[in-house]
Design a protein around this motif. Structure first.
Motif, PDB file in Angstrom:
ATOM      1  N   LEU A  58       0.854  -1.183   0.000  1.00  0.00           N
ATOM      2  CA  LEU A  58       0.000   0.000   0.000  1.00  0.00           C
ATOM      3  C   LEU A  58       0.890   1.234   0.000  1.00  0.00           C
ATOM      4  O   LEU A  58       1.710   1.423   0.899  1.00  0.00           O
ATOM      5  CB  LEU A  58      -0.904   0.009   1.238  1.00  0.00           C
ATOM      6  CG  LEU A  58      -1.745   1.275   1.454  1.00  0.00           C
ATOM      7  CD1 LEU A  58      -2.696   1.493   0.280  1.00  0.00           C
ATOM      8  CD2 LEU A  58      -2.507   1.192   2.767  1.00  0.00           C
ATOM      9  N   LYS A  59       0.738   2.064  -1.030  1.00  0.00           N
ATOM     10  CA  LYS A  59       1.469   3.325  -1.107  1.00  0.00           C
ATOM     11  C   LYS A  59       0.575   4.455  -0.604  1.00  0.00           C
ATOM     12  O   LYS A  59      -0.612   4.498  -0.936  1.00  0.00           O
ATOM     13  CB  LYS A  59       1.930   3.605  -2.536  1.00  0.00           C
ATOM     14  CG  LYS A  59       2.934   2.577  -3.051  1.00  0.00           C
ATOM     15  CD  LYS A  59       3.627   3.024  -4.321  1.00  0.00           C
ATOM     16  CE  LYS A  59       2.672   3.159  -5.471  1.00  0.00           C
ATOM     17  NZ  LYS A  59       3.379   3.481  -6.746  1.00  0.00           N
ATOM     18  N   LEU A  60       1.149   5.367   0.182  1.00  0.00           N
ATOM     19  CA  LEU A  60       0.383   6.436   0.819  1.00  0.00           C
ATOM     20  C   LEU A  60       1.079   7.769   0.582  1.00  0.00           C
ATOM     21  O   LEU A  60       2.309   7.853   0.630  1.00  0.00           O
ATOM     22  CB  LEU A  60       0.285   6.191   2.326  1.00  0.00           C
ATOM     23  CG  LEU A  60      -0.267   4.830   2.787  1.00  0.00           C
ATOM     24  CD1 LEU A  60       0.176   4.553   4.215  1.00  0.00           C
ATOM     25  CD2 LEU A  60      -1.775   4.833   2.701  1.00  0.00           C
ATOM     26  N   ALA A  61       0.294   8.816   0.350  1.00  0.00           N
ATOM     27  CA  ALA A  61       0.899  10.134   0.176  1.00  0.00           C
ATOM     28  C   ALA A  61      -0.118  11.233   0.467  1.00  0.00           C
ATOM     29  O   ALA A  61      -1.304  11.102   0.150  1.00  0.00           O
ATOM     30  CB  ALA A  61       1.451  10.301  -1.232  1.00  0.00           C
ATOM     31  N   VAL A  62       0.348  12.302   1.087  1.00  0.00           N
ATOM     32  CA  VAL A  62      -0.423  13.531   1.252  1.00  0.00           C
ATOM     33  C   VAL A  62       0.331  14.616   0.494  1.00  0.00           C
ATOM     34  O   VAL A  62       1.489  14.914   0.817  1.00  0.00           O
ATOM     35  CB  VAL A  62      -0.570  13.922   2.726  1.00  0.00           C
ATOM     36  CG1 VAL A  62      -1.335  15.242   2.849  1.00  0.00           C
ATOM     37  CG2 VAL A  62      -1.288  12.824   3.501  1.00  0.00           C
ATOM     38  N   TYR A  63      -0.304  15.193  -0.523  1.00  0.00           N
ATOM     39  CA  TYR A  63       0.343  16.186  -1.373  1.00  0.00           C
ATOM     40  C   TYR A  63      -0.064  17.595  -0.966  1.00  0.00           C
ATOM     41  O   TYR A  63      -1.203  17.837  -0.569  1.00  0.00           O
ATOM     42  CB  TYR A  63      -0.013  15.942  -2.838  1.00  0.00           C
ATOM     43  CG  TYR A  63       0.581  14.657  -3.381  1.00  0.00           C
ATOM     44  CD1 TYR A  63       1.882  14.625  -3.874  1.00  0.00           C
ATOM     45  CD2 TYR A  63      -0.145  13.469  -3.377  1.00  0.00           C
ATOM     46  CE1 TYR A  63       2.444  13.453  -4.356  1.00  0.00           C
ATOM     47  CE2 TYR A  63       0.401  12.295  -3.863  1.00  0.00           C
ATOM     48  CZ  TYR A  63       1.698  12.289  -4.346  1.00  0.00           C
ATOM     49  OH  TYR A  63       2.232  11.124  -4.824  1.00  0.00           O
ATOM     50  N   VAL A  64       0.867  18.517  -1.125  1.00  0.00           N
ATOM     51  CA  VAL A  64       0.620  19.911  -0.761  1.00  0.00           C
ATOM     52  C   VAL A  64      -0.326  20.568  -1.759  1.00  0.00           C
ATOM     53  O   VAL A  64      -1.165  21.390  -1.389  1.00  0.00           O
ATOM     54  CB  VAL A  64       1.951  20.689  -0.681  1.00  0.00           C
ATOM     55  CG1 VAL A  64       1.702  22.167  -0.395  1.00  0.00           C
ATOM     56  CG2 VAL A  64       2.853  20.081   0.388  1.00  0.00           C
TER      57      VAL A  64
END
Length: 452
Positions: free
Chosen positions: A203-209
């Motif tokens: 599972l890849k996770l990211a919060v982008y600006v």
């Protein structure tokens, strides 16, 4: 030299310049007969014209098959000399139909390849147990490969919700066997992905600006079993969306999420329950200022959409029936075939916009967040009062405006003034810092925020 005429299991292509169309031919033959042969360097009339073959030609064809054909197959690609000319021969077979080419499904009609209609695809899916071969195949792993904590947690949940009968004495082997996940001393593929300690899924996770997804405030890649990843993915989204505080009964105050968490949970579970694990697959969760996007590495049935399942009450077409049935017992799946209906009903109720985006190797379900499109980089001049709290202004913008008025404010004071939780305020501060809009000067107790 002439090879004769094309048939339902034989296709000719003059050059590898037709390789994309050749993938459609391969999918059609797999769906009709489960095998076939295709030549590059042979005209449609069977005349051998030859094909220029470089050092990478065979590998390029094999890579194209891997990219296009789902579920994944393993063709034999080789160079042959026919009538003194070089040709490429591709032999292929598969038993896990329906097969797709670049996300579309095809059928073979004598020597022609035609795209399936939605009704034809539904019939093929109904006639074919898409999960039986893959899910029930045995792995090389025994009980020592089982994540004991995950399995015991599943058992407790399944018993407590009444969907699994309690055992006289807990026994992992007996439990797995009863679920159809363990046979002949080995885990099945379904059991391996659900409860293995070998970290079989990703599972890849990211919060982008920003929505452009160039800079991020948080990023990660987790390897674990499906049972654990469902919970970790769900928790990650809950942690990174906005929550507002409202008055409850009497003097109590309750936290309300910007997106119904029940809808989020359904889509996270769906993304793992219906993923295609027969090739290289990674689930993904991306959070931007305006979207929460959950990617499922499993193609959606051609001609259909999540909204059609929700609005038209189309019967469920499970890719992984055993995995789905196991998650049903622990109440991760509440009712078969009801997930999309529940999601759309919740989002309709709370006016949350949603959509599905289809890709060659899977599809993404998108929740649009409860914010306007304004960003903190704009010159926002309105003041924040109790009345303004009723207006949907992005949390980062509200925090930025308050800090401009008083750079010494704490997380707790910002939370009180905005009606957000302290953890939501901290995420807003983190995003503003990454975006270069604020910088902390001094200690947490006596310092202040420098505003840019």
């Amino acid at each position: 030299m002439n090879l004769g005429i094309e048939s339902e299991t034989l296709e000719f292509k003059k050059t590898t310049g037709e390789v994309d169309k050749a993938m459609d031919n391969i999918a059609s033959m797999l769906n009709k007969h489960g095998h076939g042969t295709l030549y590059f360097g042979v005209s449609p009339n069977g005349e051998v014209t030859g094909q220029q073959i470089s050092a990478s030609s065979l590998d390029d064809v094999a890579k194209k098959v891997k990219e296009a054909i789902k579920p994944m197959i393993y063709p034999e690609v080789k160079r042959e000399i026919l009538g003194g000319r070089d040709v490429i021969r591709v032999d292929f077979s598969g038993k896990e139909k329906p097969y797709s080419s670049f996300g579309r499904y095809y059928k073979r009609v004598f020597d022609r390849t035609e795209e399936m209609t939605p009704d034809e695809l539904k019939r093929m899916m109904a006639e074919t147990d898409r999960s039986s071969h893959w899910e029930n195949n045995l792995t090389q792993y025994g009980l020592d490969a089982v994540d004991k904590d995950s399995l015991e947690e599943f058992y407790k949940r399944a018993v407590s919700c009444g969907r699994l009968e309690e055992m006289a004495a807990y026994n992992a082997e007996e439990l797995l066997t009863g679920l159809g996940l363990y046979e002949q001393g080995k885990l099945t593929n379904a059991g391996y992905y659900l409860f293995s300690n070998k970290k079989p899924a990703v599972l890849k996770l990211a919060v982008y600006v920003t929505d452009e997804r160039i800079n991020f405030s948080d990023i990660g890649r987790i390897e674990d079993n499906v049972f654990n990843l469902i919970r970790r993915g769900f928790s990650y989204i809950k942690e990174h969306i906005n929550w507002r505080v409202e008055n409850g009964n009497g003097t109590s105050r309750v936290e309300v999420p910007e997106i119904p968490v029940e809808a989020i949970r359904e889509i996270v579970v769906n993304s793992f329950a219906h993923a295609d694990y027969r090739g290289i697959s990674e689930n993904e969760i991306d959070i931007t200022p305006t979207k929460v996007e959950i990617y499922n590495p499993g193609q959606f049935p051609a001609g259909l959409s999540p909204e059609m399942f929700a609005r038209q009450r189309i019967r469920s077409m499970p890719r992984n029936r055993v995995i789905l049935n196991t998650l049903y017992k622990s109440k991760d799946v509440e009712i078969f075939g009801n997930g999309f209906r529940k999601v759309y009903a919740l989002c309709d109720k709370f006016s949350i916009r949603i959509e599905a985006a289809f890709e060659n190797d899977g599809f993404a379900f998108i929740f649009y967040r409860d914010t306007y499109q304004e960003h903190v980089t704009q010159n926002v001049t309105i003041s924040v009062t109790d009345h303004d709290k009723e207006v949907k202004i992005p949390t980062e913008a509200r925090v930025y405006m308050l800090l401009k008025e008083d750079p010494t404010q704490t997380r707790e004071s910002l939370a009180e003034k905005t009606g957000r939780t302290v953890r939501t305020i901290q995420r807003a501060l983190d995003k503003l810092s990454v975006a270069g809009k604020i910088r902390r000067i001094g200690s947490n107790k006596t310092g202040y925020w420098e505003i840019f």
